[in-house]
Scaffold this active site. Structure first.
Site, PDB file in Angstrom:
ATOM      1  N   SER A 170       0.840  -1.197   0.000  1.00  0.00           N
ATOM      2  CA  SER A 170       0.000   0.000   0.000  1.00  0.00           C
ATOM      3  C   SER A 170       0.876   1.247   0.000  1.00  0.00           C
ATOM      4  CB  SER A 170      -0.959  -0.028   1.194  1.00  0.00           C
ATOM      5  OG  SER A 170      -1.973   0.939   1.035  1.00  0.00           O
ATOM      6  N   ASN A 171       0.342   2.351   0.460  1.00  0.00           N
ATOM      7  CA  ASN A 171       1.077   3.621   0.439  1.00  0.00           C
ATOM      8  C   ASN A 171       0.626   4.473   1.626  1.00  0.00           C
ATOM      9  OD1 ASN A 171      -1.283   5.303  -0.455  1.00  0.00           O
ATOM     10  ND2 ASN A 171      -1.173   3.836  -2.127  1.00  0.00           N
ATOM     11  N   HIS A 172       1.174   5.675   1.730  1.00  0.00           N
ATOM     12  CA  HIS A 172       0.946   6.499   2.927  1.00  0.00           C
ATOM     13  C   HIS A 172      -0.339   7.318   2.923  1.00  0.00           C
ATOM     14  CE1 HIS A 172       4.749   5.601   4.748  1.00  0.00           C
ATOM     15  NE2 HIS A 172       5.405   5.942   3.669  1.00  0.00           N
ATOM     16  N   SER A 173      -1.187   7.143   1.930  1.00  0.00           N
ATOM     17  CA  SER A 173      -2.393   7.974   1.875  1.00  0.00           C
ATOM     18  C   SER A 173      -3.267   7.766   3.116  1.00  0.00           C
ATOM     19  CB  SER A 173      -3.198   7.621   0.616  1.00  0.00           C
ATOM     20  OG  SER A 173      -4.448   8.257   0.674  1.00  0.00           O
TER      21      SER A 173
ATOM     22  N   ALA B  57      -5.129   7.192  -3.565  1.00  0.00           N
ATOM     23  CA  ALA B  57      -3.788   6.845  -4.045  1.00  0.00           C
ATOM     24  C   ALA B  57      -3.857   5.371  -4.441  1.00  0.00           C
ATOM     25  CB  ALA B  57      -2.760   7.078  -2.952  1.00  0.00           C
TER      26      ALA B  57
END
Ligand code: CTP
Length: 204
Positions: free
Chosen positions: A16-19, A82
């Protein structure tokens, strides 16, 4: 849409990502406050906004399915999520175990489809985001064209006073005429309001 999509590796791991999802929620709330009927497709674990229909999803494929369905009747798509461009080529059914002596693991990834770039709707207004760490305006303009957007919201993810997880944002809005408008440091709700000013003018 709001939040970072999650791509499963096995039953306990994901990519995943930091959103945080805060920008997408701020847009949903500001649109609601301006009288829109809002459907929020979210991966984020934030409290449900009052007066907004919400559906939680996890992966890009799940998000795409819901967005495609909603866009059959929507006037505007605001893609603040994101979205993960890649997903593991195989999802292990059981938790992956490390083997003794193994000090390297190659994870094979395949491309996800581009949700906002592939969606078609004769009258659908498409607003995309461009999260960039360099050449913000140039990259945002490229995304506007390649994804067939009406408006792109560019943000510099290296800025320390805004961005991921923050309640503030510092964005530049770029429309089809290519003109860039720097909004400066605002709360995410104020930013959402300004994005919606543009959307209202696009709706005519
Ligand atoms: N987006 C999408 N589907 C994807 C990837 C991105 O709909 N598979 C949308 C995002 O929600 C955002 C816009 O496209 O509105 C730009 O996303 P971003 O992650 O900044 O760009 P990418 O297209 O992923 O390009 P790159 O990673 O090369 O910067």
């Amino acid at each position: 849409t709001a939040g970072g999509t999650r791509e499963a590796i096995d039953p306990v791991r994901f990519l995943s990502n930091h959103s945080s999802g805060k920008m997408g929620y701020a847009i949903a709330e500001a649109a609601r406050d301006r009288g829109a009927s809002v459907f929020l497709v979210s991966t984020a674990n934030l409290p449900d906004p009052v007066g907004v229909d919400i559906l939680r999803v996890s992966s890009t494929a799940e998000m795409q399915k819901v967005v495609v369905k909603q866009c059959e009747t929507a006037d505007v798509l605001l893609m603040a999520a994101a979205v993960s461009d890649w997903r593991p080529a195989d999802v292990a059914e059981q938790k992956m175990k490390k083997k003794s002596g193994e000090d390297k693991w190659n994870l094979s990834l395949v491309r996800n489809s581009d949700i906002v770039g592939s969606i078609e709707g004769k009258k659908l207004i498409k607003v995309g985001f461009a999260a960039e760490s360099q050449r913000l305006k140039q990259n945002a303009r490229k995304k506007l064209k390649s994804k067939g957007l009406h408006l792109v919201v560019g943000n510099d993810i290296t800025a320390e006073d805004s961005g991921f997880g923050s309640d503030n944002n510092r964005v530049v809005l770029i429309g089809i005429d290519g003109r860039a408008e720097d909004l400066g440091l605002l709360t995410k709700y104020q930013t959402a309001y300004r994005i919606l000013d543009k959307v209202v003018s696009l709706l005519g």
